[in-house]
Design a protein around this motif. Structure first.
Motif, mmCIF file in Angstrom:
data_model
loop_
_atom_site.group_PDB
_atom_site.id
_atom_site.type_symbol
_atom_site.label_atom_id
_atom_site.label_comp_id
_atom_site.label_asym_id
_atom_site.label_seq_id
_atom_site.Cartn_x
_atom_site.Cartn_y
_atom_site.Cartn_z
ATOM 1 N N LEU A 263 23.009 63.448 52.782
ATOM 2 C CA LEU A 263 21.682 63.586 51.995
ATOM 3 C C LEU A 263 21.715 62.908 50.799
ATOM 4 N N GLU A 264 22.542 63.014 49.938
ATOM 5 C CA GLU A 264 22.680 62.372 48.475
ATOM 6 C C GLU A 264 22.490 60.818 48.798
ATOM 7 N N ARG A 265 23.481 60.279 49.629
ATOM 8 C CA ARG A 265 23.425 58.959 49.942
ATOM 9 C C ARG A 265 21.947 58.460 50.299
ATOM 10 N N LEU A 266 21.373 58.936 51.226
ATOM 11 C CA LEU A 266 20.078 58.875 51.932
ATOM 12 C C LEU A 266 18.926 58.871 50.594
ATOM 13 N N SER A 267 18.905 59.754 49.778
ATOM 14 C CA SER A 267 18.208 59.849 48.539
ATOM 15 C C SER A 267 18.093 58.780 47.585
ATOM 16 N N GLN A 268 19.693 58.611 47.278
ATOM 17 C CA GLN A 268 20.022 57.668 46.274
ATOM 18 C C GLN A 268 19.572 56.183 46.917
ATOM 19 N N ALA A 269 19.712 55.632 47.977
ATOM 20 C CA ALA A 269 19.099 54.767 48.568
ATOM 21 C C ALA A 269 17.666 54.437 48.464
ATOM 22 N N GLY B 298 15.265 50.660 55.643
ATOM 23 C CA GLY B 298 14.175 50.464 54.593
ATOM 24 C C GLY B 298 13.666 51.635 54.142
ATOM 25 N N ALA B 299 12.810 51.537 53.183
ATOM 26 C CA ALA B 299 12.051 52.519 52.456
ATOM 27 C C ALA B 299 11.610 53.556 53.310
ATOM 28 N N ALA B 300 10.814 53.082 54.269
ATOM 29 C CA ALA B 300 10.029 53.958 55.300
ATOM 30 C C ALA B 300 11.056 54.616 56.000
ATOM 31 N N GLN B 301 12.143 53.840 56.260
ATOM 32 C CA GLN B 301 13.093 54.583 57.408
ATOM 33 C C GLN B 301 13.954 55.824 56.583
ATOM 34 N N LEU B 302 14.175 55.433 55.372
ATOM 35 C CA LEU B 302 15.035 56.363 54.558
ATOM 36 C C LEU B 302 14.061 57.749 54.426
ATOM 37 N N ALA B 303 12.712 57.427 53.950
ATOM 38 C CA ALA B 303 11.622 58.563 53.618
ATOM 39 C C ALA B 303 11.496 59.345 55.104
ATOM 40 N N GLY B 304 11.574 58.555 56.236
ATOM 41 C CA GLY B 304 11.122 59.365 57.496
ATOM 42 C C GLY B 304 12.397 60.275 57.968
ATOM 43 N N LEU B 305 13.789 59.699 57.525
ATOM 44 C CA LEU B 305 14.843 60.431 57.867
ATOM 45 C C LEU B 305 15.124 61.904 56.749
ATOM 46 N N LEU B 306 14.517 61.415 55.676
ATOM 47 C CA LEU B 306 14.462 62.658 54.652
ATOM 48 C C LEU B 306 13.558 63.664 55.170
ATOM 49 N N ALA C 107 12.712 52.052 43.236
ATOM 50 C CA ALA C 107 12.759 51.606 41.758
ATOM 51 C C ALA C 107 12.632 50.095 41.762
ATOM 52 N N ASP C 108 13.318 49.495 42.546
ATOM 53 C CA ASP C 108 13.487 48.027 42.730
ATOM 54 C C ASP C 108 11.909 47.647 43.136
ATOM 55 N N ALA C 109 11.250 48.519 43.962
ATOM 56 C CA ALA C 109 9.931 47.895 44.408
ATOM 57 C C ALA C 109 8.964 48.053 43.150
ATOM 58 N N ILE C 110 9.162 48.885 42.038
ATOM 59 C CA ILE C 110 8.256 48.986 41.008
ATOM 60 C C ILE C 110 8.852 48.264 39.575
ATOM 61 N N GLY C 111 10.148 47.703 39.928
ATOM 62 C CA GLY C 111 10.879 47.116 38.712
ATOM 63 C C GLY C 111 11.569 48.252 37.642
ATOM 64 N N SER D 104 18.269 60.437 30.013
ATOM 65 C CA SER D 104 18.370 61.863 30.873
ATOM 66 C C SER D 104 17.646 61.917 31.932
ATOM 67 N N GLN D 105 18.058 62.558 33.068
ATOM 68 C CA GLN D 105 17.298 62.374 34.504
ATOM 69 C C GLN D 105 15.807 62.536 34.440
ATOM 70 N N GLY D 106 15.256 63.391 33.289
ATOM 71 C CA GLY D 106 14.016 63.723 33.082
ATOM 72 C C GLY D 106 13.151 62.446 32.614
ATOM 73 N N GLU D 107 13.760 61.608 31.859
ATOM 74 C CA GLU D 107 13.254 60.544 31.262
ATOM 75 C C GLU D 107 13.095 59.427 32.186
ATOM 76 N N THR D 108 14.138 59.229 33.146
ATOM 77 C CA THR D 108 14.001 58.304 34.245
ATOM 78 C C THR D 108 12.862 58.587 35.124
ATOM 79 N N THR D 109 13.044 60.085 35.506
ATOM 80 C CA THR D 109 11.645 60.308 36.386
ATOM 81 C C THR D 109 10.360 59.885 35.725
ATOM 82 N N ALA D 110 10.240 60.334 34.336
ATOM 83 C CA ALA D 110 8.999 59.970 33.964
ATOM 84 C C ALA D 110 8.731 58.371 33.941
#
Length: 134
Positions: free
Chosen positions: A85-91, A62-70, A97-101, A111-117
């Motif tokens: 670490l990359e796999r954990l952060s991607q998950a 779950g998101a909370a577990q992933l965040a806790g691990l990181l 992203a799924d949670a906010i659609g 670009s990565q910046g536009e997605t972050t925005a």
């Protein structure tokens, strides 16, 4: 120190059979031990294995577990492979992203910046919009 090293060896034997919550607990517990310089290389080996196992389980965490691990990795400076670490952060990024659609990864045009925005900007008129906080 011998007790911590023995616990680390035992944890390494059990990790392949551990539930996701147990893997998270191992990372946190042995991260604490590492921060206190207990158990030596046995603790670091256990952390590496636990994080590798966590990255394998990332889609089922779950998101909370992933965040806790990181967070544990950062807090305790855990020895981890960059790929894990990359796999954990991607998950985590995908679940968030799924949670906010929003798409988890940028399309070919973005670009990565536009997605972050897009991820950090709430939809217009959203509850909690700063303009509403008067």
């Amino acid at each position: 120190r011998d007790l911590v090293a023995a616990a680390a060896r035992h944890a390494r034997e059990r990790l392949p059979f551990a539930a996701p919550a147990e893997v998270e607990a191992v990372v946190h517990a042995f991260g604490e031990a590492s921060a206190k310089q207990l158990g030596g290389e046995a603790v670091n080996d256990t952390l590496r294995l636990a994080l590798s196992e966590a990255s394998r389980l990332a889609p089922s965490l779950g998101a909370a577990q992933l965040a806790g691990l990181l967070q544990s990795c950062e807090q305790f400076s855990c020895p981890a492979a960059a790929a894990d670490l990359e796999r954990l952060s991607q998950a985590l990024r995908a679940q968030t992203a799924d949670a906010i659609g929003v798409a988890a990864s940028p399309s070919a045009e973005d670009s990565q910046g536009e997605t972050t925005a897009k991820l950090s900007t709430p939809p217009e008129g959203a509850v909690g919009d700063r303009q509403d906080c008067g």
